[in-house]
Scaffold this active site. Structure first.
Site, short mmCIF file in Angstrom:
data_model
loop_
_atom_site.label_atom_id
_atom_site.label_comp_id
_atom_site.label_asym_id
_atom_site.label_seq_id
_atom_site.Cartn_x
_atom_site.Cartn_y
_atom_site.Cartn_z
N LYS A 113 0.83 -1.20 0.00
CA LYS A 113 0.00 0.00 0.00
C LYS A 113 0.87 1.25 0.00
O LYS A 113 1.64 1.49 0.93
CB LYS A 113 -0.93 -0.01 1.21
CG LYS A 113 -1.75 -1.30 1.36
CD LYS A 113 -2.58 -1.61 0.11
CE LYS A 113 -3.30 -2.93 0.24
NZ LYS A 113 -4.05 -3.31 -0.98
N LYS A 161 -13.66 -7.50 -6.59
CA LYS A 161 -13.95 -7.83 -5.19
C LYS A 161 -15.42 -8.21 -5.09
O LYS A 161 -16.31 -7.41 -5.42
CB LYS A 161 -13.61 -6.65 -4.29
CG LYS A 161 -12.10 -6.40 -4.18
CD LYS A 161 -11.76 -5.64 -2.92
CE LYS A 161 -10.28 -5.69 -2.60
NZ LYS A 161 -9.45 -4.80 -3.42
MG MG Z 1 -6.71 -2.39 -4.13
#
Ligand code: MG
Length: 369
Positions: free
Chosen positions: A165, A266
């Site tokens: 991240k 997702k």
């Molecule tokens: Mg992502």
């Protein structure tokens, strides 16, 4: 066969360690999970999970799932859960949008369908690849050595795919993170640099061009598809889109306009397996690779994603996720899909193959019948 009862459970899923996204802009410590049990008049039972990644990540939150199910329950009761597209249509007519609230019901219908037909979901979807899917770690934002330390912990668990991240407003710090992790990346490893929408167009332009020589892939380097389409024009690095891939229309636009090379599908964000499989097919039809995973959650959410991931042709799948490894609670000890030697492999049991321990979930917070 008819859906006779819907039971809704709420469970807090604490993270083992605090977790930062977007270069440290967003912090997460516990996930608000919703588990849905559908019971049919035939005695078959199906389970689905909806666990948003907190309420600051995307427009989704735990109470929203439970409120959505309360609104949709009447439209779902009495339907045949094996007819997943009729259930989908009924939910869409009852409550337009709110896809993340529909996902646990859709997923529970697939679980029942698999049990009814005697097939694991992956095979019910058309058939699985022989091998499982690499599990990607999720590496919290931090200093370069801190992030490498997290990757080292996951390496010991067998992981060879990582989602690191990044996305701070300090572009030099992001460049340092990426160069440090790439310098220490093993030859067989996959590292995705996930910006989680944090960069402005200017910041994306600076960082992505500064590390263009590395050829690394960036995920969601801007807030919207419009932003990413513009970033695409002034950069050369491969791009994955996840937060801005919500609907089938989004997938079609990304494919048609060439906005990204990779879909991040997702299941909970797109509304469950019924909708996710169509996005998968758009990807395959357009030469777009995929990450397939949950938005977060327990072994049940990971298992749901593992089934779809395993139906993606080998050359198109990048990785899945094992969010369960970040939690201190296991809702289904001894069953469901686990990360073994870096792979997530869907089981052979009919349906999902992951029934939770109801003693761990506690009493339902709502029952509709
Ligand atoms: Mg992502």
């Amino acid at each position: 066969m008819k859906i006779a009862r819907i039971s809704v459970y709420q469970k807090d899923l604490p993270l083992a360690d605090p977790y930062w996204l977007s270069g440290g802009r967003l912090k997460f410590e516990v996930l608000d999970a919703t588990f849905v049990k559908l019971e049919t008049d035939s005695g078959l039972v199906g389970w689905g999970e909806g666990t948003p990644w907190g309420h600051t990540y995307v427009p989704a939150h735990g109470p929203g799932i439970r409120a959505g199910i309360e609104t949709m329950a009447k439209a779902v009761l009495g339907l045949d859960p094996r007819k997943v597209e009729l259930v989908e249509r009924s939910m869409d007519l009852c409550l337009p949008g709110h896809l993340y609230a529909k996902a646990p019901i859709d997923l529970a219908c697939w679980d029942i369908s698999g049990k009814a037909f005697g097939l694991p979901i992956a095979d019910l979807l058309g058939g699985r690849r022989e091998t499982g899917t690499p599990a990607a770690s999720s590496v919290s934002s931090g200093d370069p050595d801190y992030m490498l330390g997290i990757i080292n912990q996951y390496r010991e668990l067998g992981y060879y795919a990582h989602s690191a991240k990044v996305g701070g407003s300090d572009v030099e710090r992001d460049i340092a993170r990426i160069r440090h992790l790439e310098a220490n990346r093993r030859p067989d490893e996959i590292i995705l640099y996930d910006v989680n929408r944090a960069w402005t167009r200017r910041e994306a332009n600076i960082v992505m061009n500064a590390v263009a020589d590395l050829g690394v892939t960036f995920e969601q380097p801007g807030e919207t598809l419009d932003d990413i389409a513009e970033i695409r024009k002034v950069t050369t690095s491969p791009i994955s889109v996840d937060e801005s891939l919500v609907t089938l229309q989004d997938a079609c636009r990304i494919a048609r306009e060439g906005i990204a090379d990779i879909f991040g599908i997702k299941l909970n964000r797109v509304g469950g397996l019924t909708k996710a499989r169509r996005i998968r097919d758009v990807g395959v039809a357009h030469g777009i690779q995929m990450f397939v995973m949950a938005t977060g959650g327990s072994v049940m959410a990971d298992t749901e994603a593992a089934h779809l991931a395993q139906t993606v042709p080998q050359e198109f799948i990048r990785a899945s996720w094992s969010c369960q490894d970040m939690l201190t609670v296991d809702v289904a000890p001894g069953n469901g899909c686990r990360c073994i030697n870096g792979l997530m492999t869907a089981g052979e049991e009919p349906g999902l193959g992951c029934d939770p321990d109801e003693n761990i979930l506690g009493d339902p917070v709502a029952i509709y019948q």
